[in-house]
Design an enzyme around this catalytic site. Sequence first.
Site, PDB file in Angstrom:
ATOM      1  CG  ASP A 112     -40.054 -24.602 -19.262  1.00  0.00           C
ATOM      2  OD1 ASP A 112     -39.493 -25.160 -18.575  1.00  0.00           O
ATOM      3  OD2 ASP A 112     -40.459 -25.487 -19.921  1.00  0.00           O
ATOM      4  CD  GLU A 160     -37.377 -36.368 -20.073  1.00  0.00           C
ATOM      5  OE1 GLU A 160     -38.558 -37.048 -19.150  1.00  0.00           O
ATOM      6  OE2 GLU A 160     -37.328 -35.139 -20.112  1.00  0.00           O
ATOM      7  CG  PHE A 174     -37.714 -36.237 -12.480  1.00  0.00           C
ATOM      8  CD1 PHE A 174     -36.389 -36.214 -12.352  1.00  0.00           C
ATOM      9  CD2 PHE A 174     -38.953 -35.246 -12.987  1.00  0.00           C
ATOM     10  CE1 PHE A 174     -36.016 -34.690 -12.658  1.00  0.00           C
ATOM     11  CE2 PHE A 174     -38.115 -34.052 -13.845  1.00  0.00           C
ATOM     12  CZ  PHE A 174     -37.196 -33.867 -13.171  1.00  0.00           C
ATOM     13  CD  GLU A 207     -39.563 -29.726  -5.964  1.00  0.00           C
ATOM     14  OE1 GLU A 207     -39.294 -31.537  -6.326  1.00  0.00           O
ATOM     15  OE2 GLU A 207     -40.006 -29.084  -6.332  1.00  0.00           O
ATOM     16  CB  THR A 208     -34.296 -34.665  -6.127  1.00  0.00           C
ATOM     17  OG1 THR A 208     -35.014 -35.448  -7.398  1.00  0.00           O
ATOM     18  CG2 THR A 208     -34.823 -35.147  -4.640  1.00  0.00           C
ATOM     19  NE  ARG A 209     -31.319 -29.786 -10.329  1.00  0.00           N
ATOM     20  CZ  ARG A 209     -30.165 -29.306 -10.670  1.00  0.00           C
ATOM     21  NH1 ARG A 209     -29.439 -29.473 -12.622  1.00  0.00           N
ATOM     22  NH2 ARG A 209     -28.862 -28.847  -9.853  1.00  0.00           N
ATOM     23  CB  SER A 260     -35.770 -40.718 -12.075  1.00  0.00           C
ATOM     24  OG  SER A 260     -34.773 -40.873 -12.745  1.00  0.00           O
ATOM     25  CG  ASP A 306     -44.133 -27.550 -20.731  1.00  0.00           C
ATOM     26  OD1 ASP A 306     -43.307 -26.882 -20.307  1.00  0.00           O
ATOM     27  OD2 ASP A 306     -43.824 -28.696 -21.434  1.00  0.00           O
TER      28      ASP A 306
HETATM   29  N1  ATP Z   1     -36.689 -38.452 -15.857  1.00  0.00           N
HETATM   30  C1  ATP Z   1     -35.669 -38.202 -15.351  1.00  0.00           C
HETATM   31  N2  ATP Z   1     -35.136 -38.589 -14.766  1.00  0.00           N
HETATM   32  C2  ATP Z   1     -33.890 -38.250 -13.842  1.00  0.00           C
HETATM   33  N3  ATP Z   1     -33.459 -37.293 -14.565  1.00  0.00           N
HETATM   34  C3  ATP Z   1     -34.427 -35.928 -15.244  1.00  0.00           C
HETATM   35  C4  ATP Z   1     -35.342 -36.787 -15.724  1.00  0.00           C
HETATM   36  N4  ATP Z   1     -35.928 -36.106 -16.191  1.00  0.00           N
HETATM   37  C5  ATP Z   1     -35.424 -34.894 -16.322  1.00  0.00           C
HETATM   38  N5  ATP Z   1     -34.080 -34.607 -15.342  1.00  0.00           N
HETATM   39  C6  ATP Z   1     -33.006 -34.530 -15.182  1.00  0.00           C
HETATM   40  O1  ATP Z   1     -33.907 -33.297 -14.719  1.00  0.00           O
HETATM   41  C7  ATP Z   1     -33.396 -31.932 -14.884  1.00  0.00           C
HETATM   42  C8  ATP Z   1     -34.454 -31.154 -13.818  1.00  0.00           C
HETATM   43  O2  ATP Z   1     -35.914 -30.710 -14.722  1.00  0.00           O
HETATM   44  P1  ATP Z   1     -37.018 -30.021 -14.879  1.00  0.00           P
HETATM   45  O3  ATP Z   1     -37.689 -30.679 -15.361  1.00  0.00           O
HETATM   46  O4  ATP Z   1     -36.558 -29.491 -13.499  1.00  0.00           O
HETATM   47  O5  ATP Z   1     -36.306 -29.534 -16.213  1.00  0.00           O
HETATM   48  P2  ATP Z   1     -36.130 -28.789 -17.163  1.00  0.00           P
HETATM   49  O6  ATP Z   1     -37.555 -30.149 -18.075  1.00  0.00           O
HETATM   50  O7  ATP Z   1     -34.239 -29.890 -18.431  1.00  0.00           O
HETATM   51  O8  ATP Z   1     -36.198 -27.563 -17.812  1.00  0.00           O
HETATM   52  P3  ATP Z   1     -37.072 -26.961 -18.291  1.00  0.00           P
HETATM   53  O9  ATP Z   1     -37.357 -26.349 -16.771  1.00  0.00           O
HETATM   54  O10 ATP Z   1     -37.275 -26.122 -19.362  1.00  0.00           O
HETATM   55  O11 ATP Z   1     -38.314 -27.432 -18.345  1.00  0.00           O
HETATM   56  C9  ATP Z   1     -33.196 -31.642 -16.235  1.00  0.00           C
HETATM   57  O12 ATP Z   1     -32.395 -30.972 -17.009  1.00  0.00           O
HETATM   58  C10 ATP Z   1     -31.956 -33.577 -16.415  1.00  0.00           C
HETATM   59  O13 ATP Z   1     -31.325 -32.959 -16.073  1.00  0.00           O
HETATM   60 MG    MG Z   2     -40.612 -27.883 -19.293  1.00  0.00          MG
END
Ligand code: ATP
Ligand code: MG
Length: 676
Positions: A303, A344, A372, A375-377, A379, A514
């Site tokens: 990851d 974040e 957040f 799935e939707t990525r 917030s 993690d």
């Molecule tokens: N608090 C948040 N609010 C809105 N969007 C977010 C937030 N945190 C992350 N994202 C967006 O969602 C995406 C996916 O997050 P996710 O946690 O699934 O994966 P990641 O942390 O980027 O990667 P990894 O899977 O390597 O840990 C991020 O790359 C970012 O663009």
């Molecule tokens: Mg991670």
Amino acid sequence: MSANRKTMLSSAIISRAVKDSFIKLNPVSMMKNPVMFVVEVGTVVVLMMTLFPGYFQTQDQIGFNLTVFFILLFTVLFANFAEALAEGRGKAQADSLKNSKKEINANKVVGGVIKIVPSTELRKGDIVSVSQGEMIPGDGEVIEGLASVDESAITGESAPVIKEAGGDFSSVTGGTRVVSDKITVRITSDPGESFIDRMISLVEGAKRQKTPNELALNTLLTSLTIIFLIVVVTLGPIAGYLNIELQIPVLIALLVCLIPTTIGGLLSAIGIAGMDRVTQFNVLAMSGKAVEAAGDINTMILDKTGTITYGNRMASEFVPVGGEALQTVGEWAAISSVRDETPEGRSVLELMKKQSLAYDGSVATGAEFIEFKAETRMSGVDLQDGRKVRKGAVDAVKKWVTAQGGNIPADLDASSDSIAREGGTPLAVAMDNRIYGLIYLKDTVKPGMRDRFDQLRQMGIKTIMCTGDNPLTAATIAREAGVDDFVAESKPEDKIALIRREQAEGKLVAMTGDGTNDAPALAQADVGLAMNSGTIAAKEAANMVDLDSDPSKIIEVVSIGKQLLMTRGALTTFSIANDIAKYFAIIPAMFILAIPEMSALNVMGLGSPLSAILSALIFNAIIIPLLIPLAMKGVAYKPMSASKLLGRNIVIYGLGGVIVPFIGIKLIDLVVHLWV
Ligand SMILES: Nc1ncnc2c1ncn2[C@@H]1O[C@H](COP(=O)(O)OP(=O)(O)OP(=O)(O)O)[C@@H](O)[C@H]1O
Ligand SMILES: [Mg+2]
Ligand SMILES: [K+]
């Protein structure tokens, strides 16, 4: 690494192992090891014949029988000692962990007031408050606040780590100490099921189960033992038919020399010591099976955020697009984050303060919070007046805006690409059908990753980074870290699908992660290594936890796994080769004893038949303690092809296994022959 984890073979461990060697003579526990159990039964029979010679009509052999008895007894004790010594370090560690598990007082929050209760009374779901200087009374999740926590009691690492509500850094472990600030924690484990409890039973080996490999080998050794037992038992009557009288203690000596006592005596020590070596690297393996699987890994999936990078992604800049003002971008970014408890989200509000940008938080009163999700990525909040505010992955926000009939600002892609190319994560900020700008989230690759991934490549392991982040950021981080391949924009189910695809090709897959979004994949992988900094879900799904949160630790685990399999193979080869050599010492001796005219059979030129038998038996016994250091340390592993390794080991341990006993028995015989 802490002193307690690096406990060396102290005299305390050795004397405890000596004591345990005797305790392990208990037949009930001996029966788990059929080879050594047969030796123990033989020991008892010879003892009986020594104590009650009249009953067995072997009056003239008492001195010889007594000697055989002692050699056999020591054979069993040496095997027990090997196992006890291997267990020793773990037991010592368990003791020191138990010390850090003392009962303490907890500040339980009941209906808004604090009640002092003993930590042992805490149950899943209870809420406690922990302030500066206090020990965290149980495993849990931070639901409010931020604190730096000293986790050295479990990780041995003295630098405190930040724990905060929301996101992937919210899990805390009972027995660790808050060094600054104050947090509110929801307890997630009942008494006796905590991380430290699990760690204790792991290092103690209380629930150690034999691995499939070990079981298979054990079956082979047991079959060999049964075959030799039948051979030796039928030898007596056959010899009797030919008018040759064979003494029972001599037959027992023959049996013990023929059955694979060397590997039988060292087998469990090899497994325990392998697990122990993993622990020395600050990795907790839940099973020996996982360690052995690590030895055969072909593909490793990592990851990104929190595993390859530190994962403390912080908003560092607002970037307006479509001619919007910086102030407007900041305002909507802040409003989308007012209730976002992830690191974040909070870092957006901190950036507002840092840049002295103001916003009207009251706009969000009564708003519905959109949490957040991987799935939707995205917030954000749905305001009371119907307006919707979002921030999130650029492609996700673009889709969301387009679905509402909005247009995408022409300069959005260029701006977001330039952030991504620097390895940052761009988040787009939107309200209804309009995108206002970007938030630049910065993260850092953990140091030394490139060298470590190079090492994995040399071991023939392919590394694939799998991230929820966008392809450009992923490509930059992948290049910086030096992984072989990457998959971007992956949802939790995509991570599992990738693992299944590799497994379907017959590959063994390791996964490190993690986050909660990594948990299903950690469970699906053959080896799941969770970062200790990660979430409880990740740590529970994985079969290994790295206390130092360094994903490249898998290198050590892989080496130890390979070493473990090789050590077992090498000592099995050595043991069986040994027994063949002993055959040449003891069979002629037996026949010469019965028919002195057959002395031409004495090919090894041993002193006398009795001294030949005793010498073979002594060699058989002392080879066990002599090999304990090798069993504990493992045979040397250098990255090279499997077939080359196999060839090399057969030469060393197979040929060596035949030659060493000839020399050893001959030397022992020179001494023993002075008496018999
Ligand atoms: N608090 C948040 N609010 C809105 N969007 C977010 C937030 N945190 C992350 N994202 C967006 O969602 C995406 C996916 O997050 P996710 O946690 O699934 O994966 P990641 O942390 O980027 O990667 P990894 O899977 O390597 O840990 C991020 O790359 C970012 O663009
Ligand atoms: Mg991670
Ligand atoms: K043997």
